[in-house]
Write a protein that holds these residues in place. Sequence first.
Motif, PDB file in Angstrom:
ATOM      1  N   ASP A  33      -1.130  83.343 -15.754  1.00  0.00           N
ATOM      2  CA  ASP A  33      -1.075  84.104 -14.501  1.00  0.00           C
ATOM      3  C   ASP A  33      -0.075  85.235 -14.658  1.00  0.00           C
ATOM      4  O   ASP A  33       0.853  85.167 -15.442  1.00  0.00           O
ATOM      5  CB  ASP A  33      -0.736  83.210 -13.312  1.00  0.00           C
ATOM      6  CG  ASP A  33       0.566  82.447 -13.475  1.00  0.00           C
ATOM      7  OD1 ASP A  33       0.980  82.190 -14.612  1.00  0.00           O
ATOM      8  OD2 ASP A  33       1.171  82.108 -12.439  1.00  0.00           O
ATOM      9  N   TRP A  69       2.375  88.259 -12.711  1.00  0.00           N
ATOM     10  CA  TRP A  69       3.124  88.576 -11.506  1.00  0.00           C
ATOM     11  C   TRP A  69       3.559  90.036 -11.561  1.00  0.00           C
ATOM     12  O   TRP A  69       4.132  90.475 -12.556  1.00  0.00           O
ATOM     13  CB  TRP A  69       4.343  87.669 -11.390  1.00  0.00           C
ATOM     14  CG  TRP A  69       3.991  86.220 -11.229  1.00  0.00           C
ATOM     15  CD1 TRP A  69       3.596  85.353 -12.218  1.00  0.00           C
ATOM     16  CD2 TRP A  69       3.994  85.474 -10.020  1.00  0.00           C
ATOM     17  NE1 TRP A  69       3.362  84.120 -11.677  1.00  0.00           N
ATOM     18  CE2 TRP A  69       3.596  84.157 -10.333  1.00  0.00           C
ATOM     19  CE3 TRP A  69       4.303  85.797  -8.703  1.00  0.00           C
ATOM     20  CZ2 TRP A  69       3.505  83.161  -9.373  1.00  0.00           C
ATOM     21  CZ3 TRP A  69       4.208  84.800  -7.746  1.00  0.00           C
ATOM     22  CH2 TRP A  69       3.815  83.503  -8.085  1.00  0.00           C
ATOM     23  N   VAL A 106       4.846  91.268  -3.826  1.00  0.00           N
ATOM     24  CA  VAL A 106       4.511  90.734  -5.139  1.00  0.00           C
ATOM     25  C   VAL A 106       3.028  90.398  -5.150  1.00  0.00           C
ATOM     26  O   VAL A 106       2.499  89.836  -4.192  1.00  0.00           O
ATOM     27  CB  VAL A 106       5.358  89.471  -5.440  1.00  0.00           C
ATOM     28  CG1 VAL A 106       4.881  88.768  -6.695  1.00  0.00           C
ATOM     29  CG2 VAL A 106       6.828  89.835  -5.554  1.00  0.00           C
ATOM     30  N   HIS A 155       0.213  88.228  -7.270  1.00  0.00           N
ATOM     31  CA  HIS A 155       0.063  87.136  -8.229  1.00  0.00           C
ATOM     32  C   HIS A 155      -1.409  87.079  -8.642  1.00  0.00           C
ATOM     33  O   HIS A 155      -2.266  86.727  -7.841  1.00  0.00           O
ATOM     34  CB  HIS A 155       0.502  85.823  -7.582  1.00  0.00           C
ATOM     35  CG  HIS A 155       0.358  84.637  -8.463  1.00  0.00           C
ATOM     36  ND1 HIS A 155       0.211  83.371  -7.954  1.00  0.00           N
ATOM     37  CD2 HIS A 155       0.333  84.509  -9.815  1.00  0.00           C
ATOM     38  CE1 HIS A 155       0.106  82.513  -8.953  1.00  0.00           C
ATOM     39  NE2 HIS A 155       0.175  83.191 -10.092  1.00  0.00           N
ATOM     40  N   LEU A 198       9.023  84.770  -2.020  1.00  0.00           N
ATOM     41  CA  LEU A 198       9.234  84.430  -3.426  1.00  0.00           C
ATOM     42  C   LEU A 198      10.722  84.236  -3.715  1.00  0.00           C
ATOM     43  O   LEU A 198      11.115  83.298  -4.403  1.00  0.00           O
ATOM     44  CB  LEU A 198       8.656  85.516  -4.341  1.00  0.00           C
ATOM     45  CG  LEU A 198       8.824  85.269  -5.841  1.00  0.00           C
ATOM     46  CD1 LEU A 198       8.139  83.975  -6.271  1.00  0.00           C
ATOM     47  CD2 LEU A 198       8.272  86.434  -6.632  1.00  0.00           C
ATOM     48  N   GLU A 200       8.994  82.530 -12.143  1.00  0.00           N
ATOM     49  CA  GLU A 200       8.647  83.868 -11.655  1.00  0.00           C
ATOM     50  C   GLU A 200       9.739  84.430 -10.741  1.00  0.00           C
ATOM     51  O   GLU A 200       9.996  85.626 -10.727  1.00  0.00           O
ATOM     52  CB  GLU A 200       7.287  83.894 -10.973  1.00  0.00           C
ATOM     53  CG  GLU A 200       7.077  82.924  -9.865  1.00  0.00           C
ATOM     54  CD  GLU A 200       6.629  81.540 -10.295  1.00  0.00           C
ATOM     55  OE1 GLU A 200       6.369  80.728  -9.400  1.00  0.00           O
ATOM     56  OE2 GLU A 200       6.528  81.252 -11.500  1.00  0.00           O
TER      57      GLU A 200
END
Length: 95
Positions: free
Chosen positions: A15, A17, A30, A32, A50, A59
Amino acid sequence: MATDRRLFHIGRDGDRWFLCYCPEACCLYVAHELPEPASGITVRVELRDLLRRYPCTPEQGALQHFIGALLVDATHPQISARPRTMRDVVGEVVG
């Protein structure tokens, strides 16, 4: 006007970010991006959400480091022996 995105973390499962800024809305958030099999799906995460996570996630730590690196470059340009680009900073954070 397009949203400006800067990669700051790639997770163990692939993944990705991104720190994003939309100038039209004056909005920082952000994004994702989920890995296979859900590739193409991007989840918007509010910056404050986050940064509030506890315990600290990888992250979250990467975002804090990324922001800190940007601030050091902006306020202390004499620290670096050569001019640094955003790509240099992203490479250090992601690599």
